[in-house]
Design a protein around this motif. Structure first.
Motif, mmCIF file in Angstrom:
data_model
loop_
_atom_site.group_PDB
_atom_site.id
_atom_site.type_symbol
_atom_site.label_atom_id
_atom_site.label_comp_id
_atom_site.label_asym_id
_atom_site.label_seq_id
_atom_site.Cartn_x
_atom_site.Cartn_y
_atom_site.Cartn_z
ATOM 1 N N SER A 1 0.834 -1.230 -0.028
ATOM 2 C CA SER A 1 -0.078 0.053 0.041
ATOM 3 C C SER A 1 0.849 1.216 -0.037
ATOM 4 O O SER A 1 1.622 1.583 0.957
ATOM 5 C CB SER A 1 -0.902 -0.050 1.379
ATOM 6 N N PHE A 2 0.981 1.963 -1.053
ATOM 7 C CA PHE A 2 1.574 3.214 -1.099
ATOM 8 C C PHE A 2 0.694 4.465 -1.011
ATOM 9 O O PHE A 2 -0.337 4.659 -1.282
ATOM 10 C CB PHE A 2 2.239 3.111 -2.643
ATOM 11 N N ASP A 3 1.316 5.441 -0.741
ATOM 12 C CA ASP A 3 0.838 6.774 -0.283
ATOM 13 C C ASP A 3 1.463 7.823 -0.636
ATOM 14 O O ASP A 3 2.807 7.916 -0.569
ATOM 15 C CB ASP A 3 0.469 6.848 1.357
ATOM 16 N N GLU A 4 1.102 8.373 -1.859
ATOM 17 C CA GLU A 4 1.899 9.575 -2.452
ATOM 18 C C GLU A 4 2.234 10.724 -1.457
ATOM 19 O O GLU A 4 3.198 11.521 -1.794
ATOM 20 C CB GLU A 4 1.280 10.295 -3.618
ATOM 21 N N SER A 5 1.720 11.039 -0.273
ATOM 22 C CA SER A 5 1.875 11.951 0.555
ATOM 23 C C SER A 5 3.276 11.746 1.464
ATOM 24 O O SER A 5 3.681 12.581 2.195
ATOM 25 C CB SER A 5 0.812 12.180 1.514
ATOM 26 N N LYS A 6 3.779 10.502 1.572
ATOM 27 C CA LYS A 6 4.900 10.201 2.054
ATOM 28 C C LYS A 6 6.048 9.928 1.153
ATOM 29 O O LYS A 6 6.195 9.588 -0.111
ATOM 30 C CB LYS A 6 4.747 8.499 2.779
ATOM 31 N N GLU A 7 7.105 10.843 1.672
ATOM 32 C CA GLU A 7 8.328 10.730 1.014
ATOM 33 C C GLU A 7 9.087 9.629 0.791
ATOM 34 O O GLU A 7 9.473 9.351 -0.702
ATOM 35 C CB GLU A 7 9.300 11.706 1.748
ATOM 36 N N ALA A 8 8.946 8.450 1.435
ATOM 37 C CA ALA A 8 9.605 7.389 1.066
ATOM 38 C C ALA A 8 8.876 6.290 0.069
ATOM 39 O O ALA A 8 9.441 5.805 -0.685
ATOM 40 C CB ALA A 8 9.689 6.514 2.652
ATOM 41 N N ASP A 9 7.375 6.589 -0.012
ATOM 42 C CA ASP A 9 6.868 5.830 -0.969
ATOM 43 C C ASP A 9 7.034 6.501 -2.372
ATOM 44 O O ASP A 9 6.911 6.014 -3.455
ATOM 45 C CB ASP A 9 5.273 5.935 -0.663
ATOM 46 N N ARG A 10 6.997 7.973 -2.130
ATOM 47 C CA ARG A 10 7.148 8.614 -3.730
ATOM 48 C C ARG A 10 8.529 8.327 -3.832
ATOM 49 O O ARG A 10 8.959 7.918 -5.375
ATOM 50 C CB ARG A 10 7.291 10.078 -3.427
ATOM 51 N N GLU A 11 9.641 8.134 -3.179
ATOM 52 C CA GLU A 11 10.933 7.655 -3.652
ATOM 53 C C GLU A 11 10.990 6.573 -4.205
ATOM 54 O O GLU A 11 11.680 5.885 -5.552
ATOM 55 C CB GLU A 11 11.710 7.746 -2.321
#
Length: 273
Positions: free
Chosen positions: A59-69
């Motif tokens: 489950s990815f969340d674009e608001s999280k820097e780690a997930d965006r990376e």
């Protein structure tokens, strides 16, 4: 093959006008509309294309820097990607997924408010099998919010402008006219090439294949159609560039002679007046 011109250079001057208008003028204006409207970075509701869609594990969340990376490396194939394509089952109730453990990506973005539709308009309920990131059930339409590209993005961008909602019709009308004129021109170019390579007997098979291609493209995935067109354009461009390199001296001499004759004719006209 059908041009009526005393000089090949004059025909070439006319021929370059069309790509200049299409590529430099129209594409530049379209790009400015897309950039100034801001829709290129916004998510809008659209029907998902299967070739632009993939379901990945986690489950990815674009608001999280780690997930965006992590997603950045995945989308750009940097060699550091750690995302795995999802294989399993998605449970759907009244068009909405109720199971977790996966993320649906579309057009290089995390899809939101996803709905699964069957028979064009009815919400789907049941289970959906996913293998290697792709849905196995072909008669399901997926609608949701995501980034967009191509004609859909351009239509939304024009809809944000001066003409409002009516602006969205600019793109389909323009595409209709452009596609019609391009289909006729490219058909003729191919026709002449076939005659040169195989003689007149090859024209009819070529026309059948050409028309069949239009029929298939009318219901095929647009992303696939554009990809094939890009490949075809490259295959057409490379031999032309090779020919230009081989004939560069002859081309230079022909263009030089053309402008000399043009200037001489212009001077003669002035003297006559």
């Amino acid at each position: 093959a059908s041009a009526r011109a005393d000089e090949p250079v004059s025909e070439g001057m006319v021929s370059i006008l069309e790509p200049f208008i299409d590529t430099i003028v129209i594409c530049t204006l379209t790009g400015l509309v897309i950039l100034s409207s801001g829709v290129w970075s916004e998510k809008h509701e659209n029907e998902f294309s299967r070739t632009d869609m993939v379901i990945v594990e986690g489950s990815f969340d674009e608001s999280k820097e780690a997930d965006r990376e992590v997603l950045y490396h995945y989308f750009n194939n940097t060699g550091q990607e750690s995302v795995e394509k999802y294989t399993g089952t998605i449970l759907v109730e009244n068009g909405r997924a109720i199971s977790n453990g996966y993320t649906l990506l579309h057009a290089r973005s995390i899809a939101e408010n996803v709905r699964f539709i069957v028979a064009g308009e009815d919400p789907y309920s049941g289970s959906l099998r996913v293998e290697n990131g792709q849905l196995r059930k072909e008669d399901i339409t997926i609608i949701g919010e995501s980034l967009m590209h191509s004609a859909v993005l351009t239509s939304v961008a024009f809809g944000k402008g001066y003409f409002g909602d009516m602006g969205e019709y600019i793109v389909p009308i323009s595409l209709l006219l452009f596609a019609f004129s391009t289909a006729i021109a490219w058909s003729y170019y191919g026709d002449r090439a076939v005659v040169y390579l195989f003689g007149q007997r090859g024209v009819m098979p070529y026309r059948i294949i050409y028309v069949a291609g239009f029929f298939v493209a009318s219901f095929a995935d647009t992303t696939l159609v554009w990809t094939l067109s890009y490949v075809a354009i490259v295959l057409m461009t490379l031999p032309n560039l090779f020919g230009i390199m081989l004939l560069r001296r002859e081309m230079k001499d022909t263009v030089k002679a053309y402008w000399q004759d043009f200037d001489a004719e212009k001077a003669k006209t002035k003297e006559t007046k």
